[in-house]
Motif scaffolding. Sequence first.
Motif, PDB file in Angstrom:
ATOM      1  N   TYR A 147       1.001  -1.131   0.070  1.00 24.88           N
ATOM      2  CA  TYR A 147       0.273  -0.170  -0.047  1.00 24.88           C
ATOM      3  C   TYR A 147       0.858   1.305  -0.087  1.00 24.88           C
ATOM      4  CZ  TYR A 147      -3.744   3.314   0.951  1.00 24.88           C
ATOM      5  OH  TYR A 147      -4.403   4.272   0.886  1.00 24.88           O
ATOM      6  N   GLN A 148       1.836   1.152   0.880  1.00 28.01           N
ATOM      7  CA  GLN A 148       2.822   2.456   0.831  1.00 28.01           C
ATOM      8  C   GLN A 148       3.361   2.693  -0.358  1.00 28.01           C
ATOM      9  OE1 GLN A 148       6.602   2.581   1.011  1.00 28.01           O
ATOM     10  NE2 GLN A 148       6.476   4.772   1.187  1.00 28.01           N
ATOM     11  N   LEU A 149       3.715   1.731  -1.032  1.00 30.14           N
ATOM     12  CA  LEU A 149       4.374   1.891  -2.384  1.00 30.14           C
ATOM     13  C   LEU A 149       3.585   2.002  -3.486  1.00 30.14           C
ATOM     14  CD1 LEU A 149       7.020  -0.919  -2.153  1.00 30.14           C
ATOM     15  CD2 LEU A 149       7.515   1.476  -2.164  1.00 30.14           C
ATOM     16  N   LEU A 150       2.304   1.657  -3.443  1.00 33.67           N
ATOM     17  CA  LEU A 150       1.490   1.706  -4.647  1.00 33.67           C
ATOM     18  C   LEU A 150       0.655   2.880  -4.515  1.00 33.67           C
ATOM     19  CD1 LEU A 150       0.203  -2.003  -5.051  1.00 33.67           C
ATOM     20  CD2 LEU A 150       1.804  -0.759  -6.252  1.00 33.67           C
ATOM     21  N   HIS A 151       0.061   3.418  -3.245  1.00 30.10           N
ATOM     22  CA  HIS A 151      -0.930   4.520  -3.228  1.00 30.10           C
ATOM     23  C   HIS A 151      -0.958   5.726  -4.090  1.00 30.10           C
ATOM     24  CE1 HIS A 151       1.215   6.457  -0.316  1.00 30.10           C
ATOM     25  NE2 HIS A 151       0.844   7.744  -0.424  1.00 30.10           N
TER      26      HIS A 151
END
Length: 365
Positions: A147-151
């Motif tokens: 989530y941290q990398l994709l958001h």
Amino acid sequence: MPRLPPALLRQAHSISPQLHALLPACRDLQSARSELRWIREHALSSSSGAGQPSNRHGNAAVARLVARRARGEPLQYVLGSQPFGALDLRCRPGVLIPRPETEAYVVHLASLLLRARKALGAAAADGRPLRVVDVCTGSGCIALLLYQLLHRGFPGAGSLRVLGLDVAPEAVALARENLERNVRRGALPATALEGGDVRFAQADLFSDGEWNSAVGQRGGEIAGVDVLVSNPPYISTQGFDRDTGRSVRNFEPRLALVPGAGLSQGTACAPEDVFYARLLKVSRVLRPRVMLFEVGDMEQARRVAQMATGLEQSEQWHVEIWRDDPDLDGNDGLREEVLNGRRIPVRGSGHGRSVFVHRVPELVT
């Protein structure tokens, strides 16, 4: 494990008795020095944060922590945390410790998904978010780092949804704590928590009722997951007793490492591969377009890749094996394995680490 030279033990004791105590667990002087420094920093920050006199209470805390580590307890449990990408994750006995090898393939997966975000976003043209399900989530490390990398690549409220599932209630509780902790730290946006973009739930992969109910909590129909990831139990009973390190056997949860007895009954696979067989079976219902499963070694990677080539409409699925650091092909370049008559790319160098399966043309290089 080779014995430490007496001269090395004497050298460590001459520097510090605490260094001497740590040396058998750390195995070399440089590692022992680093761990002692981290323990001292942790003890100092903890005692100062509690408003206590830092020297007296800090020294006592250092002694307690050094004694725990000297008994072979993993450093992550002793310090209570582990960096994982941009995240700082709480670690607690009873839940598997996040590994750097896992971090490496999660980062590589995220880079591929971002590169193909237009194709993946096409599935959300009807307003449905990109949905990621992480099975056997443990500390929540994979779900939270994805989530941290994709958001930022999938902007807009509710455009990215991540669900982490685990059979162990202590793992679900820790994953939720890590979600809240990293939102407070600013490593994750508030929408991860307040907007419900990231959720964790208890569910048994082998219980149809629990599984369907948990995945259905995302809203809408169950068949609609885009990305299915998992670091499941994959070590055989014999392998756990023979090949794992003492700190793993004595301190980390066997439930997260060895599939339960009886799960493989009625299947043709090896007992340590039963989670992959089940994940591929539920994929027929979830219909993900991307799957990534961590494995224990190259032999298991071959077996799982072979299972994946047997999926329905297998000609639509692209299968790869990833070694450690899959974004680095090493001196030997890209290799291939021939399984079920198909050429399977092998990326990275080192140990076999994961199997990547997808049906997104934009992800084929």
